[in-house]
Motif scaffolding. Structure first.
Motif, PDB file in Angstrom:
ATOM      1  N   HIS A 314       0.850  -1.183   0.000  1.00 40.62           N
ATOM      2  CA  HIS A 314       0.000   0.000   0.000  1.00 40.62           C
ATOM      3  C   HIS A 314       0.895   1.245   0.000  1.00 40.62           C
ATOM      4  O   HIS A 314       2.086   1.170   0.320  1.00 40.62           O
ATOM      5  CB  HIS A 314      -0.905   0.023   1.237  1.00 40.62           C
ATOM      6  N   SER A 318      -0.688   5.018   4.594  1.00 37.12           N
ATOM      7  CA  SER A 318      -2.087   4.822   4.189  1.00 37.12           C
ATOM      8  C   SER A 318      -3.083   4.801   5.337  1.00 37.12           C
ATOM      9  O   SER A 318      -4.213   5.273   5.167  1.00 37.12           O
ATOM     10  CB  SER A 318      -2.228   3.524   3.380  1.00 37.12           C
ATOM     11  N   TRP A 324      -7.128   8.067  -0.272  1.00 35.46           N
ATOM     12  CA  TRP A 324      -6.372   7.651  -1.447  1.00 35.46           C
ATOM     13  C   TRP A 324      -7.109   6.570  -2.232  1.00 35.46           C
ATOM     14  O   TRP A 324      -7.767   5.689  -1.636  1.00 35.46           O
ATOM     15  CB  TRP A 324      -4.991   7.162  -1.033  1.00 35.46           C
ATOM     16  N   CYS A 329      -6.451  -0.355   3.686  1.00 36.82           N
ATOM     17  CA  CYS A 329      -5.343  -1.114   4.272  1.00 36.82           C
ATOM     18  C   CYS A 329      -5.699  -1.729   5.623  1.00 36.82           C
ATOM     19  O   CYS A 329      -4.889  -2.474   6.187  1.00 36.82           O
ATOM     20  CB  CYS A 329      -4.112  -0.234   4.409  1.00 36.82           C
TER      21      CYS A 329
END
Length: 348
Positions: A314, A318, A324, A329
């Motif tokens: 990732h 994250s 994003w 995640c």
């Protein structure tokens, strides 16, 4: 001759090395300490054998290097800003391995553990690790396996699987350093292609800058959509200069499709090609900017830029950037994390 204490791992037990082979003369060595890739040798068309991985002189040297050579890293690969994450209203503090930030899972990340060997044969090795509640500050107990497979089409397949009993961010990768011309050649002479339209700018500590916005590669030194030598646009802008080269995450066009190439690399002599496939959303391209002084396989020392890493993962930080455009995640109880990355070699 080394005495017994030096040959043993930090837990006082021997290192256990397994060599995988295929019928095309390719061999891959792995060990249980750090679930680490030690060696990847490819049989070339002219009958010679080419070592494609950077490595330490012996298994006993791996715990004493800081470059994560070939290691499995987690629970969370790359950096987490200020070593903290939030779960609802709760702020969770993690161990800071690159103060004040966390890098590659903490001070005692998965690269510094003995993984249990579950099974192995000539083509495959499977390792398991239990990460207990609170390990490096992370919530819950995590169970993880690492499977290394050497296939007949000259690919190394690395598959990580994990489960948790409490919500926890998970991003596992292998930190192999490749040099397709063998060690002690400037990897910036390699040609590289990365199938990505956006990259993530970072500061000198590798933390996303400003508001953490992705930036289009178009018109920048980060545009590898068409293959080019790494040196061509090296250190040509402030984003690179902040970290002495490339050490940036690229959001892949492949969006987890293992059938499509995520990246390709060619040796400087154009005799060997490596293609990368991954289910991960991003690749961290690191041009080995801080390798200098790391003890090398031949007992000398690597220089900066002697190897490159293409870490499937990732995007960094994250857990603190849910906006994003990538899969979440955070791994939840009852779910299974699965990440597969394959490196395929072809003698040209």
């Amino acid at each position: 001759m080394l005495n017994e204490a030096i040959r043993l791992a930090p837990d006082g037990q021997p290192f256990n090395v397994i060599t995988l082979r295929n019928t095309h003369g390719m061999t891959v060595s792995v060990m249980d300490w750090g679930a680490t890739l030690l060696s990847c040798q490819v049989l070339m068309k002219d009958g010679s054998v080419r070592e494609t991985l950077l490595g330490s002189p012996s298994p006993a040297d791996y715990p004493h290097q800081q470059a994560y050579l070939g290691a499995s890293v987690g629970r969370y690969a790359n950096r987490i800003a200020n070593s903290q994450i939030s779960l609802g209203d709760e702020i969770i503090h993690l161990s800071a391995s690159q103060p004040p930030h966390q890098l590659h899972g903490g001070i005692e990340g998965f690269d510094k553990r003995r993984w249990s060997l579950i099974s192995h044969n000539e083509h495959e090795a499977i390792y398991h690790l239990t990460s207990p509640e609170g390990d490096q500050g992370f919530p819950g107990t995590l169970q993880v396996t690492a499977q290394f497979v050497l296939k007949e089409d000259n690919r190394i397949s690395i598959q990580y699987r994990a489960t948790v009993d409490k919500p926890c961010p998970v991003s596992l990768t292998n930190h192999a350093y490749f040099n397709l011309d063998s060690q002690h050649h400037d990897v910036r002479q390699h040609r590289l292609q990365i199938f990505a339209d956006d990259y993530l700018p970072v500061d000198s500590q590798g933390i996303p800058t400003g508001e953490g916005k992705l930036k289009p590669v178009d018109g920048t030194s980060f545009d590898f959509r068409n293959a080019k030598t790494i040196v061509r646009d090296f250190l040509q802008d402030a984003d690179q200069q902040a970290v002495k080269g490339y050490d940036h995450s690229f959001l892949l066009q492949t969006k987890g499709n293992l059938e499509q190439a995520a990246a390709k690399v060619w040796s400087a002599d154009n005799l060997l090609q490596m293609t990368v496939y991954t289910t991960a959303p991003a690749l961290q391209f690191y041009s080995g900017n801080y390798l200098e002084g790391t003890k090398a396989r031949d007992k000398t020392h690597y220089r900066a830029y002697d190897g490159l890493a293409l870490e499937s993962e990732h995007l960094p930080d994250s857990p603190n950037h849910p906006e994003w455009p990538q899969p979440d995640c955070w791994l939840l109880p009852g779910e299974e994390y699965v990440s597969i990355t394959e490196y395929q070699f072809q003698s040209l």
